[in-house]
Write an enzyme that holds these catalytic residues in place. Structure first.
Site, PDB file in Angstrom:
ATOM      1  CE  LYS A   1       8.605 -14.277  33.830  1.00 50.06           C
ATOM      2  NZ  LYS A   1       9.476 -13.094  33.990  1.00 50.06           N
TER       3      LYS A   1
ATOM      4  CE1 TYR B   1       6.682 -15.172  30.875  1.00 50.42           C
ATOM      5  CE2 TYR B   1       4.934 -16.161  32.188  1.00 50.42           C
ATOM      6  CZ  TYR B   1       5.685 -15.060  31.831  1.00 50.42           C
ATOM      7  OH  TYR B   1       5.438 -13.841  32.439  1.00 50.42           O
TER       8      TYR B   1
END
Length: 289
Positions: free
Chosen positions: A175, A171
């Site tokens: 990002k 993640y």
């Protein structure tokens, strides 16, 4: 008069959480909204047309304009179909808000390939795919001599920028990639009349509630009448402002939570060490430690 009167927006992941708040606010501010949501679970599995349609129904009931879309933004053709639908339904596209995301948290040593691939696909590829097709549309408009005042707002995260979170290597990497993609796209697309910015929001959503070590913080009850600093609605006014035709901001990444907004500055040089000649390992041991 609303901030977004006459503008057409695509908002991905808009069936729940932060995306839903974006869609509702954009509609109140006068935008026609394509509410995209595959309707999957937190980990991206499954699909359900209900969440996107429920948001559309709420907007239409309040007198706004909206249509639902359940295409998978991680699929190149799905992203193209989403952009095509916006132009077909409302005659144009002015705003792209990339918000869709999933979680498959795991510590790196135990992470499975599927956990990595799924998160990178939905977040990073999902941003790139919609951005590509929207950019191609705006480029064609610009080349045809039509005025373009378009805006893209991507969704990065504290996890991928200023607050790395153990268990979110996939993640966080996605990002961080989105933040970098934002800066590159801002540089590339300015010539066509397109501004590109990103936000790194902190708010209560089904994803943050499921994040190990953070769920309890977001789930804490707020006494009635007090400001709820983690309400997802706190994020949307900044996104609406960045989407406005008269905004000049581009190439920015903003952390936003509650009543606080902070600009995040990309990688920059810190302390520099220099040598008059080639480095040796011993020199570096002494100078760097």
């Amino acid at each position: 008069m609303g901030t977004l009167d006459g503008r057409v927006a695509i908002i991905t992941g808009a069936g729940r959480g932060i995306g839903r708040e974006h869609a509702l606010l954009f509609a109140r501010e006068g935008a026609a909204v394509v509410v995209n949501d595959l309707g999957g679970a937190n980990d991206g599995t499954g699909s359900d047309a209900g969440p996107a349609q429920q948001v559309v129904d709420e907007i239409v009931a309040a007198g706004g304009k909206a249509v639902a879309n359940t295409d998978n933004v991680a699929d190149w053709a799905g992203a193209e179909a989403l952009v095509t639908q916006a132009v077909r339904e409302f005659g144009r596209l002015d705003i792209l808000v990339n918000n869709a995301g999933i979680l498959r948290d795991s510590f790196i040593a135990g992470m499975e390939e599927s956990q990595w691939d799924a998160v990178i696909a939905v977040h990073l590829k999902g941003h790139a795919a919609t951005l590509h097709h929207a950019a191609a549309y705006w480029k064609a408009q610009s080349k045809a001599g039509e005025p373009v005042q378009a805006s893209v707002i991507n969704t990065a995260s504290a996890s991928g920028t200023f607050m790395p979170n153990a268990g979110q290597g996939n993640y966080g990497a996605a990002k961080a990639g989105i933040a970098a993609l934002t800066l590159v796209a801002a540089d590339e697309l300015e010539r066509y009349g397109v501004r590109v910015n990103a936000i790194a929001p902190i708010a209560r959503t089904r994803l943050t509630l499921a994040t190990p070590g953070m769920g309890a913080l977001f789930a804490a009850e707020v006494p009635e009448g007090e400001f709820d600093a983690f309400a997802p609605a706190n994020i949307s006014p900044l996104v609406a402002r960045l989407a406005a035709a008269d905004s000049k901001l581009t190439g920015k990444v903003y952390a936003v939570q509650g009543g606080a907004i902070s600009e995040l500055i990309n990688w920059h040089g810190g302390e520099t060490i220099e040598s008059d000649g080639p480095w040796t390992v011993d020199d570096l041991a002494e100078r760097l430690g």
